[in-house]
Scaffold this active site. Structure first.
Site, short mmCIF file in Angstrom:
data_model
loop_
_atom_site.label_atom_id
_atom_site.label_comp_id
_atom_site.label_asym_id
_atom_site.label_seq_id
_atom_site.Cartn_x
_atom_site.Cartn_y
_atom_site.Cartn_z
N GLY A 1 21.14 39.58 12.50
CA GLY A 1 20.35 39.78 11.29
C GLY A 1 20.13 38.44 10.61
N MET B 1 20.40 35.37 7.52
CA MET B 1 21.46 34.70 6.78
C MET B 1 21.95 35.64 5.68
SD MET B 1 21.86 31.32 7.68
CE MET B 1 22.45 30.51 6.21
N PHE B 2 23.23 35.60 5.39
CA PHE B 2 23.87 36.34 4.30
C PHE B 2 23.88 37.85 4.52
CE2 PHE B 2 21.81 32.51 2.61
CZ PHE B 2 22.95 31.75 2.38
N LYS C 1 27.28 39.17 8.89
CA LYS C 1 27.52 39.26 10.33
C LYS C 1 28.91 38.74 10.69
CE LYS C 1 24.05 36.57 11.02
NZ LYS C 1 23.70 36.37 9.60
N ASP D 1 30.92 32.93 16.93
CA ASP D 1 30.13 32.93 15.71
C ASP D 1 28.93 31.99 15.88
OD1 ASP D 1 29.71 33.75 13.00
OD2 ASP D 1 30.47 31.80 12.32
N GLU D 2 27.82 32.34 15.28
CA GLU D 2 26.59 31.52 15.31
C GLU D 2 26.20 31.16 16.74
OE1 GLU D 2 25.07 31.71 12.73
OE2 GLU D 2 26.33 31.42 10.98
N CYS E 1 17.40 41.17 -0.38
CA CYS E 1 16.31 40.29 -0.82
C CYS E 1 16.52 39.94 -2.30
CB CYS E 1 14.97 40.96 -0.62
SG CYS E 1 13.55 39.95 -1.15
N CYS F 1 13.02 40.27 2.29
CA CYS F 1 12.44 41.50 2.85
C CYS F 1 11.09 41.13 3.48
CB CYS F 1 12.26 42.55 1.76
SG CYS F 1 11.07 42.11 0.48
N HIS G 1 8.23 39.74 1.18
CA HIS G 1 8.35 38.39 0.61
C HIS G 1 8.73 37.32 1.63
CE1 HIS G 1 7.53 39.49 -3.49
NE2 HIS G 1 8.17 40.63 -3.22
#
Length: 185
Positions: free
Chosen positions: A10, A12-13, A16, A86-87, A142, A174, A177
């Site tokens: 998904g 950032m933020f 995950k 991770d990442e 968002c 979202c 935007h």
């Protein structure tokens, strides 16, 4: 028990890494032997730990590529049941390495963006997804609408496709935007 290949993806933020750490914690309670990896280039919080934005941490080995993951596991004196990464989008060749480990019976847990802020699919994540036994898309919120945000917005122009940063460079958005996703300039 059959091995699992779990992907949390998904924007950032989207929590995950928090979800990855919760799964790893469960495996620890099941007495599984775990090793975690992170990209060396991701030095936002620590060189030797995976860290969430809220400060939770997990000891990790920094790697540059998938070959580093395989070599570290092969050279380890301890056997491993679960490999957490991770990442993953930042680690070239990691999809091939993780598939090799999964096919050898290891459980794989990954957290990663799947899409850049400019709409480019990260190949490493794309190449893992067909093998996953579970994929969870983790939306963020968002900041403009409060709705689910599935995309990452880059606040600054002129950055590389992969530029390490936090809220200074990125925010979740979202569809409405996110300029790339809805084709607005």
């Amino acid at each position: 028990m059959d091995p699992e290949f779990i992907i949390f993806t998904g924007p950032m933020f989207g929590s995950k890494t928090t979800r990855l750490m919760a799964v790893v914690d469960r495996y620890l309670h099941q007495n599984k032997k775990i090793i975690a990896f992170k990209p060396i280039m991701d030095d936002r919080y620590s060189d030797v730990e995976i860290r969430t934005h809220s400060g939770a941490s997990l000891e990790a080995v920094g790697v540059n590529c998938g070959k580093d993951v395989l070599e570290h596991i092969q050279n380890s004196e301890n056997s491993v049941d679960v490999i957490a990464v991770d990442e993953a989008f930042m680690i070239e060749g990691v999809s091939k390495a993780l598939l090799c480990l999964f096919r050898s019976g290891k459980t794989i847990v990954v957290s990663s963006l799947q899409l850049s802020a400019s709409g480019v699919v990260f190949e490493e994540v794309r190449d893992m997804m067909p093998w996953a036994t579970k994929i969870e898309v983790c939306p963020a919120v968002c900041p403009i609408t409060g709705r689910d945000a599935f995309y990452t917005h880059r606040k600054l122009e002129g950055l590389d496709e992969i530029a390490v940063g936090g809220s200074d460079l990125y925010e979740p958005r979202c569809w409405e935007h996110h300029n790339y996703m809805n084709q607005r300039d």
